[in-house]
Design an enzyme around this catalytic site. Structure first.
Site, PDB file in Angstrom:
ATOM      1  N   ASP A  91      97.241 -98.216  29.194  1.00 19.15           N
ATOM      2  CA  ASP A  91      98.485 -98.911  29.491  1.00 19.15           C
ATOM      3  C   ASP A  91      99.221 -98.254  30.655  1.00 19.15           C
ATOM      4  O   ASP A  91      99.597 -98.899  31.640  1.00 19.15           O
ATOM      5  CB  ASP A  91      99.352 -98.894  28.217  1.00 19.15           C
ATOM      6  CG  ASP A  91     100.671 -99.624  28.341  1.00 19.15           C
ATOM      7  OD1 ASP A  91     101.414 -99.366  29.305  1.00 19.15           O
ATOM      8  OD2 ASP A  91     100.995-100.430  27.455  1.00 19.15           O
ATOM      9  N   ILE A  97     101.997-102.844  27.806  1.00 17.53           N
ATOM     10  CA  ILE A  97     100.893-103.692  28.244  1.00 17.53           C
ATOM     11  C   ILE A  97      99.795-103.738  27.188  1.00 17.53           C
ATOM     12  O   ILE A  97      99.123-104.758  27.033  1.00 17.53           O
ATOM     13  CB  ILE A  97     100.330-103.186  29.588  1.00 17.53           C
ATOM     14  CG1 ILE A  97     101.414-103.255  30.676  1.00 17.53           C
ATOM     15  CG2 ILE A  97      99.113-103.988  30.019  1.00 17.53           C
ATOM     16  CD1 ILE A  97     100.987-102.681  32.012  1.00 17.53           C
ATOM     17  N   ASP A  98      99.610-102.664  26.455  1.00 19.38           N
ATOM     18  CA  ASP A  98      98.554-102.606  25.438  1.00 19.38           C
ATOM     19  C   ASP A  98      98.613-103.796  24.483  1.00 19.38           C
ATOM     20  O   ASP A  98      97.619-104.496  24.264  1.00 19.38           O
ATOM     21  CB  ASP A  98      98.695-101.325  24.606  1.00 19.38           C
ATOM     22  CG  ASP A  98      97.922-100.163  25.191  1.00 19.38           C
ATOM     23  OD1 ASP A  98      96.869-100.393  25.792  1.00 19.38           O
ATOM     24  OD2 ASP A  98      98.387 -99.023  25.036  1.00 19.38           O
ATOM     25  N   VAL A  99      99.773-103.998  23.873  1.00 19.44           N
ATOM     26  CA  VAL A  99      99.897-105.043  22.860  1.00 19.44           C
ATOM     27  C   VAL A  99      99.694-106.410  23.501  1.00 19.44           C
ATOM     28  O   VAL A  99      98.983-107.273  22.968  1.00 19.44           O
ATOM     29  CB  VAL A  99     101.268-104.946  22.160  1.00 19.44           C
ATOM     30  CG1 VAL A  99     101.419-106.058  21.137  1.00 19.44           C
ATOM     31  CG2 VAL A  99     101.423-103.591  21.477  1.00 19.44           C
TER      32      VAL A  99
END
Length: 820
Positions: A553, A582-584
Site C-alpha cells: 500500500d 489502498i490495500d482494502v
C-alpha cells in the site's frame, strides 16, 4: 476472445460527479454497453475528470422532468440490465423513476443506488452529501494519522475521494455478483451508502481490541500513548518524527535529492535483502532472526527481523547506515536494484510524474485516450480486467447514443424467481493470499455466500501483526489450513484443491506465480472452469519494467503521488493518514475482476485469469486528478499539512463549540444569501470571504449551522473515527444485530476465540433487497482446519499424521491465537 467479458450487459448510468459514473466506467472498461443519461441543461460536473470517467460510454440527453423523458427512460430500462444512480434518497422517486417503477417494467433489472448516507437513516439521509461532507462526518479529516497527531495538527483536510472510490468498487462488484445470481435470484435493488463504504474502507482504523500488547505498536504509537498518558503537548516538528520511524519503513534521500520509500518490514527476508542491496552485507548478517510467533517473554533478543518494528537499541544505528548508503546513488538506480532484489521500495513521485511514468504507460496503468473535448489524454487505466480480454486497452472517448437503435431492440427477459439466497452461494474459493489486500477479496466474498479456504505456509513468512491482527477482519468466515507448497507433497495437496474449487486468489507477481507453478496453462489443465484472481502491486493490462517488483500500500502511495500531495512536497512526503487506504480498496477491486470472470464463465464455460492491482487502486482514489493533456490546468489541488479546505465554499471552519465542514461548491454565494446570519457576506468579493466566514462561523455552535445551511449545501460537525466507532457500537451479546438500517455499524465480539474482545466493522456497505448478506464468523486460528480439509481431499488419518510430522502440513503457528 471474440467478445468482451461484459459485452452482453447494458447499463443506464444516471450518475453524477464521481461514485455512480465510476461504477459505469468500471463496467464499460470490461466491455459493457454504458449509456450516460445527461440533463438538457448540461452535466453538473463539467470537469476533465468527468470526461475521463465517461470514456467508452454513450451519451444521451433526456429531460427526466418531462413526461416524454420519463417514458423514454422507462423504455430504456426495459432493454437494460443495470441502472446506476447516486442521487439523494427520494430524487428518483420524485422523477417517477424509482427502483420499484423501473423493476416493474423489467423484473430482471439490477438497480444500484449510491446515496451519500443510508436512505434508512433519518438523521443523515437528506444531507447534501458532497464528498468532503461524507469524509468530514465519518472522521476522515480528524486525527489523521500518527504524524499529524504527534504534530498536533487537527483537522487535516485531504482531497482524496475515498468514499466514492470505496463506494464505486462495492457498487461495481455488487452489480456483477447480482447479475451472476439473476437466473436463480431474479433482479435486485441494491443500495451502497458511500459513508458506509468509507467506514468499511477505513476498517483497520476502527479496529479496537482489549489489551493489545505493546509489541504490535509502532514507535510513533507508543510515543503518542506516552504523551497522552503524561499530559505532554502534541507538538513534534516534522524533522523530529524520523526518530520514531522504523528503518525498514520510511523515506530516505538519494543522491538526486528525491525521496525513496522503503517498506521492507514484517516479511521474512525483506530487511536482509534491503541491507544487501545497499551494500550493508555485514549489517544484514548481524540481524537477530527467530520466530515472531513466540511470546515476547521467550524472545532471545529485543527484536527479530521477522517482525516489525526494529528494537530501540538498533533502530538508529541501522537508519544511520541506510541514510548514508542511499546518498551514493540516484533514486532511479535504487529503484531498479531494489526491484531486481525483490525488496519492496520505490522512488517518491508527484501524480503528474506518475501519469508520464515509463512503467505506468507501458503497463497500461495509465492509458492514452483520444477525447473529443480534450484531445489526447493520459488517463487512469482499468481498475479490474481479464488477462485474455484483447479489447481491454482499446479505449474511446464519450460517443453519442443512437436512441432509435436502443429503443428498437428487444426488451430484456426477466430474471429468475426472486429469492433470498446469497449471490455467491455454493461458490468454492481457495485463498492463497496474505496481509490485507488479497485476503480482503476472500473475506468480501464470504458475505455473499462463498465458501473460502485460506491456505498459508507451514512456516509463516509474515509476522503476526499482519497475519493475526489484520486477519481479524480480512480472514473472517474462512477455514484455515497450513501446507508447504514448496514440497512435492504440498503441490499434490494444491492440485487436489484446485480440482474442486471455482476460484483461487493469489497476491503474487507473474514471476512469483511461475515459481509456485500457478500459471494459466497449468490451472486450465487441472480445471478448465477455474478462475484465478491475481492481485499484485504494479500489475496492469500489459507488462512493464516494474511488473515483477514487489510492493505494498505505502509504496504505491509513494509512487503515484499520494504521499507528495498529503505531505506537501519532496522534502515532507507523508503516508496518507489511514492504515490500509489502498490495500482494502484493492481487495474490493479484485472482486470486480472476479465478477466479470464469473459472468464470462457463465456464458462460455471458460475460466481464466482476472486481475487487479494496488497501483490501479491507487489511481482510483485519485480519480479526480488522474489525467493529463496539453493545456491542462496546473496540478494545484490542496496539499500539505496545514490545508483545511479547497476555497471558501469547501472548507473546515471553527464553530463556537468545535469544527464544522461547510460545503457549497455549486450554490456558493447563494447558499450564504439564504442564511440570515451569513447573508451580508454574499456581497463580498470571494478573495475577502474566507476570514469573514471564519469569524462568522465562530459565533454559533456547530448544530446551529447544520440546521440552517440546507438545500444543495450543507455544514456538518467534524466527526472522528473514534466518535463514529463509539456511536455505532453494538455488542454481539445483545443478540440479533441489524446492520442494514443505520449508516454506520461496529460490532464488539466479546467471546472472540482470541480471548480478547475485538471491535470489527460488519459488512453493511452493500444492502440488497433480495440477495442475502452474511455476517462472517470469526477468523479461525491458523491451521484449525488442516486435518478436516485434508480428510475431505481423500487423505487418510495416518497420511495426514505423516504429512504433519514431515512438515508438509501443519496445524498451528503458535500456542496462542495471538502471541503476547
Amino acid at each position: 476472445m471474440t467478445t468482451r467479458p461484459l459485452s452482453n450487459v447494458r447499463v443506464l448510468d444516471f450518475g453524477q460527479y464521481l461514485a455512480g459514473p465510476l461504477v459505469g466506467l468500471m463496467l464499460a472498461d470490461l466491455g459493457a454497453e454504458v449509456i450516460r443519461i445527461d440533463p438538457p441543461d448540461g452535466i453538473a460536473f463539467d470537469d476533465p475528470a468527468f470526461d475521463m470517467i465517461s470514456r467508452g460510454k454513450q451519451c444521451l440527453t433526456l429531460d427526466l422532468k418531462s413526461k416524454e423523458g420519463r417514458a423514454t427512460a422507462i423504455e430504456l430500462a426495459r432493454r437494460a440490465d443495470v441502472v446506476i444512480e447516486n442521487f439523494r434518497p427520494g430524487v428518483m422517486q420524485r422523477l417517477g423513476l424509482s427502483a420499484d417503477v423501473l423493476r416493474a417494467a423489467n423484473d430482471g433489472l439490477i438497480y444500484l443506488s449510491l446515496p451519500g448516507f443510508a436512505s434508512t437513516d433519518p438523521a443523515l439521509r437528506d444531507l447534501a452529501a458532497w464528498e468532503a461532507v461524507i469524509a468530514a462526518y465519518t472522521g476522515q479529516f480528524t486525527d489523521m494519522g500518527l504524524n499529524r497527531r504527534l504534530m498536533g495538527i487537527n483537522p487535516s483536510f485531504s482531497p482524496l475521494t475515498l468514499a466514492s472510490a470505496y463506494g464505486a468498487s462495492f457498487g461495481a462488484h455488487a452489480v456483477l455478483f447480482a447479475l451472476y445470481a439473476r437466473d436463480r435470484n431474479g433482479g435486485d435493488t441494491i443500495e451502497v451508502p458511500l459513508a458506509s463504504a468509507l467506514l468499511e474502507g477505513l476498517v483497520y482504523n476502527c479496529l479496537e481490541m482489549e489489551n493489545l500488547p505493546d509489541r504490535y505498536k509502532s514507535p510513533r504509537e507508543l510515543e503518542l500513548e506516552r504523551r497522552l498518558r503524561d499530559n505532554m503537548p502534541l507538538n513534534l516538528q516534522f524533522s523530529e518524527l524520523s526518530e520514531f520511524l522504523d528503518p525498514f519503513y520510511r523515506t530516505y534521500t538519494c543522491s538526486d535529492g528525491r525521496g525513496f520509500y522503503v517498506v521492507s518490514n514484517s516479511i521474512s527476508g525483506h530487511p536482509k535483502r534491503t541491507l544487501e542491496v545497499l551494500g550493508l552485507t555485514e549489517l544484514a548478517e548481524g540481524l537477530p532472526d527467530f520466530s515472531a510467533y513466540l511470546d515476547v517473554t521467550d524472545w532471545p533478543s529485543e527484536w527479530t527481523q521477522r517482525a516489525y518494528p526494529v528494537g530501540p537499541s538498533d533502530r538508529h544505528r541501522i537508519s544511520a547506515a541506510m541514510k548514508q548508503a542511499f546518498l551514493t546513488k540516484p533514486s532511479h538506480e535504487w529503484e531498479a536494484l531494489f526491484g531486481a532484489a525483490r525488496a519492496p521500495a520505490t522512488a517518491q513521485r508527484f501524480s503528474e510524474e506518475w501519469l508520464a511514468d515509463p512503467h505506468a504507460l507501458a503497463s497500461g496503468l495509465i492509458l492514452e485516450v483520444e477525447d473529443a473535448r480534450r484531445g489526447r489524454m493520459h488517463q487512469m487505466g482499468n481498475v479490474a480486467w481479464l488477462v485474455d480480454d484483447t479489447g481491454a486497452a482499446d479505449k474511446r472517448g464519450l460517443m453519442p447514443a443512437d436512441l432509435q437503435r436502443l429503443l428498437s431492440e428487444p426488451v430484456r427477459k426477466g430474471g429468475g424467481k426472486e429469492g433470498r439466497d446469497g449471490w455467491l452461494d455454493g461458490l468454492k474459493v481457495l485463498d492463497l493470499t496474505n496481509v490485507i489486500a488479497g485476503p480482503t477479496i476472500g473475506s468480501t466474498l464470504v458475505r455473499y455466500g462463498a465458501q473460502v479456504t485460506t491456505l498459508q505456509p507451514v512456516d509463516p513468512s509474515v509476522d503476526p501483526l499482519n497475519t493475526v491482527i489484520c486477519g481479524l477482519q480480512a480472514q473472517r468466515g474462512k477455514e484455515s489450513i497450513l501446507v508447504n507448497l514448496r514440497s512435492e507433497a504440498g503441490q499434490e495437496v494444491l492440485h487436489r484443491l484446485l480440482e474442486e474449487v471455482d476460484v483461487v486468489t493469489v497476491n503474487a507477481t507473474d514471476a512469483q506465480c511461475a515459481r509456485l507453478n500457478l500459471t494459466a496453462d497449468r490451472l486450465a489443465a487441472i480445471n478448465p472452469r477455474l478462475i484465478m484472481v491475481q492481485f499484485d502491486a504494479w500489475g496492469g493490462l500489459r507488462r512493464g519494467p516494474k511488473s515483477d517488483h514487489l510492493g505494498y500500500d505505502d509504496t504505491v502511495q509513494a509512487a503515484t503521488g499520494v504521499m507528495m500531495r498529503f505531505g506537501g512536497g519532496m522534502q515532507t512526503p507523508e503516508e496518507h493518514a489511514h492504515f490500509g487506504t489502498i490495500d482494502v480498496l484493492g481487495g474490493f477491486c479484485g472482486c470486480v475482476a472476479l465478477g466479470a470472470a464469473l459472468l464470462r464463465r457463465q456464458d462460455t464455460g471458460k475460466g481464466g485469469v482476472a486481475r487487479a492491482s494496488l497501483a490501479a487502486a491507487g489511481n482510483l482514489i485519485q480519480a479526480q486528478f488522474m489525467y493529463d493533456y496539453a493545456g491542462r490546468a496546473p496540478f494545484d489541488e490542496p496539499s500539505g499539512r496545514h490545508v483545511i479546505g479547497w476555497g471558501p465554499f469547501y472548507h473546515c471552519y471553527e464553530a463556537s463549540d468545535g469544527w464544522i465542514f461547510f460545503a457549497a461548491p455549486t450554490e456558493r454565494f447563494g447558499a450564504l444569501a439564504r442564511v440570515p446570519e451569513l447573508a451580508d457576506l454574499a456581497q463580498l468579493p470571494e478573495t475577502e470571504l474566507k476570514p469573514k466566514l471564519a469569524e462568522r462561523f465562530r459565533s454559533r455552535p456547530a448544530m446551529f449551522w447544520r440546521g440552517h445551511i440546507k438545500g444543495k449545501s450543507s455544514a456538518v460537525p467534524l466527526g472522528s473515527l473514534k466518535k463514529t466507532h463509539d456511536a455505532a457500537l453494538v455488542r454481539e451479546s445483545d443478540g440479533d444485530i441489524d446492520i442494514s438500517q443505520a449508516t454506520y455499524r461496529v460490532v464488539r465480539h466479546e467471546t472472540h476465540p482470541m480471548g480478547r474482545w475485538v471491535d470489527l466493522v460488519p459488512p453493511n456497505a452493500v444492502r440488497p433487497r433480495n440477495g442475502k448478506i452474511t455476517i462472517p464468523g470469526p477468523m479461525p486460528k491458523y491451521g484449525d482446519h488442516t486435518r478436516s480439509v485434508l480428510g475431505r481431499l481423500g487423505y487418510s488419518g495416518s497420511e495426514i499424521d505423516a504429512m504433519i510430522a514431515e512438515g508438509v502440513a501443519g496445524t498451528s503457528w503458535s500456542e496462542k491465537y495471538l502471541p503476547d
